[in-house]
Design a protein around this motif. Structure first.
Motif, mmCIF file in Angstrom:
data_model
loop_
_atom_site.group_PDB
_atom_site.id
_atom_site.type_symbol
_atom_site.label_atom_id
_atom_site.label_comp_id
_atom_site.label_asym_id
_atom_site.label_seq_id
_atom_site.Cartn_x
_atom_site.Cartn_y
_atom_site.Cartn_z
ATOM 1 N N GLU A 15 15.400 -26.981 50.939
ATOM 2 C CA GLU A 15 16.557 -26.244 51.419
ATOM 3 C C GLU A 15 17.808 -26.755 50.711
ATOM 4 O OE1 GLU A 15 16.471 -26.929 55.614
ATOM 5 O OE2 GLU A 15 17.779 -28.680 55.530
ATOM 6 N N PHE A 16 18.743 -25.840 50.533
ATOM 7 C CA PHE A 16 20.012 -26.138 49.865
ATOM 8 C C PHE A 16 21.139 -25.821 50.835
ATOM 9 C CE2 PHE A 16 23.723 -24.788 47.433
ATOM 10 C CZ PHE A 16 23.900 -25.884 46.595
ATOM 11 N N MET A 57 19.237 -16.852 41.369
ATOM 12 C CA MET A 57 19.109 -16.875 42.820
ATOM 13 C C MET A 57 20.505 -16.998 43.416
ATOM 14 S SD MET A 57 17.305 -16.769 45.562
ATOM 15 C CE MET A 57 18.382 -16.493 46.989
ATOM 16 N N ASP A 58 21.008 -15.880 43.925
ATOM 17 C CA ASP A 58 22.335 -15.876 44.533
ATOM 18 C C ASP A 58 22.244 -16.436 45.950
ATOM 19 O OD1 ASP A 58 23.673 -14.726 42.353
ATOM 20 O OD2 ASP A 58 23.002 -12.730 42.944
ATOM 21 N N ILE A 59 22.676 -17.676 46.101
ATOM 22 C CA ILE A 59 22.691 -18.307 47.417
ATOM 23 C C ILE A 59 23.794 -17.712 48.274
ATOM 24 C CG2 ILE A 59 23.126 -20.496 48.614
ATOM 25 C CD1 ILE A 59 20.511 -20.603 47.256
ATOM 26 N N ILE A 69 23.013 -22.801 55.035
ATOM 27 C CA ILE A 69 21.700 -23.399 54.746
ATOM 28 C C ILE A 69 20.760 -22.313 54.257
ATOM 29 C CG2 ILE A 69 19.720 -24.654 55.669
ATOM 30 C CD1 ILE A 69 22.846 -24.687 57.725
ATOM 31 N N THR A 70 20.106 -22.540 53.129
ATOM 32 C CA THR A 70 19.129 -21.595 52.580
ATOM 33 C C THR A 70 17.823 -22.330 52.352
ATOM 34 O OG1 THR A 70 20.964 -20.498 51.429
ATOM 35 C CG2 THR A 70 18.721 -19.831 50.839
ATOM 36 N N ILE A 84 27.621 -30.734 49.387
ATOM 37 C CA ILE A 84 26.347 -30.201 48.909
ATOM 38 C C ILE A 84 25.221 -31.143 49.309
ATOM 39 C CG2 ILE A 84 24.977 -29.684 46.846
ATOM 40 C CD1 ILE A 84 27.561 -28.786 45.501
ATOM 41 N N ARG A 85 24.194 -30.579 49.915
ATOM 42 C CA ARG A 85 23.018 -31.353 50.320
ATOM 43 C C ARG A 85 21.761 -30.595 49.896
ATOM 44 N NH1 ARG A 85 24.079 -34.838 55.252
ATOM 45 N NH2 ARG A 85 26.356 -34.995 55.357
#
Length: 450
Positions: free
Chosen positions: A145-146, A225-227, A299-300, A438-439
């Motif tokens: 996850e990003f 990949m458009d978050i 969160i994605t 950013i995590r």
């Protein structure tokens, strides 16, 4: 698709060059991120950002004359692709004063929309996350996850604060294309699913031939990949697969221009989840469930079929955290589409049918192809306005002549004309976006999933 390499092209790459200027020192702004293995167990990485090469001053190698300016390419130094690459260099960047790029606190990055400077003004910017001064930080998103926090309160209709991943080379293309002398240290090697043709240097070659109205004869394609594509009224997250699995130069039909849109190397439409477009008009915006007047954590999650980092991508999920509370993504309220809150092949097939859209996403391999690309992605952060269609595809009625009551046409509450670049740049020059914290890590490791 594959890249054909001929002896002529191979030889040409040895004499071409995307060279480095020496007039402005390059110093990358720091933007540390965190790598997480479990909730509350994260370590800090000393990452930084670098400005995309397209924004940089491009001048002759032996002086100060512009190779590229407001009128396009300098005909004297850029008679053709080879001469231009040999004669010209890109230089370092004054991030704050020229481009309005600052780091207001540790782990935070502010991108101003319009920045007045000694040369007039700069509009928008695009930066990449660096692992070192010469390599982009690459990500395998599968089974991960990003997470990041964003403030879009100053982003009005027609603007886009975008966070996304592109399948770029970690070194900016230096090892594959010997004509590229600048590499990741100067933000080279950009590509995305739109196969952009406004890139000035592609694979170490200047994009001079065929240049007209801001685009050249070559484009630069790769999966995207458009978050997060968003302003304070609308947002969407969207996978865009390709039939190539590295940054690839395109020409002609492969770039997908005009009527060739669905013949391109990449899926330009992608499969988007926009809550407004999917029938929930009260989920996102000022004072809505996700309140865009305040910062929000996004969160994605990228789930695989077998729960491993090498498994097949099965679905992409979205959560938010705001005011200390976890907010699940909205669910689809469109007839013919299951009431789900995530993206999958089934969701995409149902959505394309319900909206009457071309399912080029499936044609190019859908989630399987997207998953293959997600193993080696570079993080992009940007702010921009849309000279082509005023950002209507994100926050307004699109196409403009379609019935807004027809499913899929309305994407947000914005008036279609509010996104006109001249209007936005004049009336909202003070707009900005702030990205922070950013995590990245294991599923449910980067936020409190309660």
């Amino acid at each position: 698709m594959y890249r054909a390499v001929t002896a002529t092209l191979s030889f040409a790459s040895l004499v071409l060059g995307q060279q480095i200027g020496k007039e402005v020192a390059e110093k990358h702004p720091t933007m540390p991120m965190k790598m997480c293995t479990a909730a509350g167990s994260c370590t800090t990485e000393s990452t930084s950002v670098v400005l995309d090469s397209n924004w940089r001053w491009t001048h002759v190698t032996n002086g100060y004359a512009n190779c590229f300016g407001g009128e396009g390419w300098n005909a004297t130094h850029c008679a053709d692709n080879a001469a231009c690459a040999k004669n010209c260099a890109i230089d370092g960047a004054n991030y704050a004063s020229t481009y309005g790029i600052t780091t207001p606190s540790s782990g935070a990055l502010r991108l101003n929309f319009v920045t007045k400077n000694d040369n007039g003004q700069n509009v928008g910017s695009r930066v990449y996350l660096l692992a070192s001064d010469t390599k982009y930080r690459t990500f395998n998103l599968l089974n991960k996850e990003f997470t990041f926090t964003v403030d879009v309160s100053k982003l009005t209709c027609g603007l886009n604060g975008a966070v996304y991943f592109s399948e770029m080379d970690a070194d900016g293309g230096m090892s594959r294309f010997t004509g590229n002398k600048a590499g990741a240290a100067y933000g080279t090697g950009y590509c995305d699913a739109q196969c952009p043709r406004d890139i000035k240097f592609i694979n170490g070659e200047a994009n001079v031939a065929g240049w007209k109205d801001g685009t050249g004869g070559m484009g630069s394609c790769c999966a995207e990949m458009d978050i997060w594509e968003a302003n304070n009224d609308a947002t969407a997250y969207t996978p865009h697969p390709c039939n190539v699995f590295e940054q690839t130069k395109c020409t002609g039909t492969d770039c997908g221009v005009g009527d060739d849109r669905y013949k391109a190397m990449c899926d330009k439409d992608g499969c988007d989840f926009n809550s407004f477009r999917m029938g929930n008009k009260e989920f996102y915006g000022p004072g809505k469930t996700v309140d865009t007047t305040k910062p929000v954590t996004v969160i994605t999650q990228f789930h695989t079929a077998d729960g491993t980092d090498s498994g097949a991508l099965s679905s992409i999920h979205r959560f938010y955290v705001q005011g200390g509370k976890v907010v699940a993504n909205s669910v689809s309220a469109i007839p013919g589409v299951d009431a789900v809150s995530h993206i999958s092949d089934q969701f995409c097939a149902q959505q394309k049918t319900a909206f009457g859209d071309n399912n080029y996403f499936a044609t190019l391999g859908g989630m399987q192809a997207m998953g293959k690309s997600l193993k080696r992605m570079v993080l992009v952060l940007s702010i921009w306005d849309d000279t082509s269609v005023r950002m209507n595809w994100l926050d307004s009625v699109f196409p403009n002549d379609a019935d807004p009551e027809k499913p899929g046409v309305a994407r947000g509450r914005c008036d279609p004309m509010l996104g006109e670049p001249k209007t936005v740049e004049k009336d909202h020059a003070d707009a900005y976006v702030v990205y922070s914290d950013i995590r990245f890590g294991a599923i449910n490791s980067t936020f409190a999933a309660n």
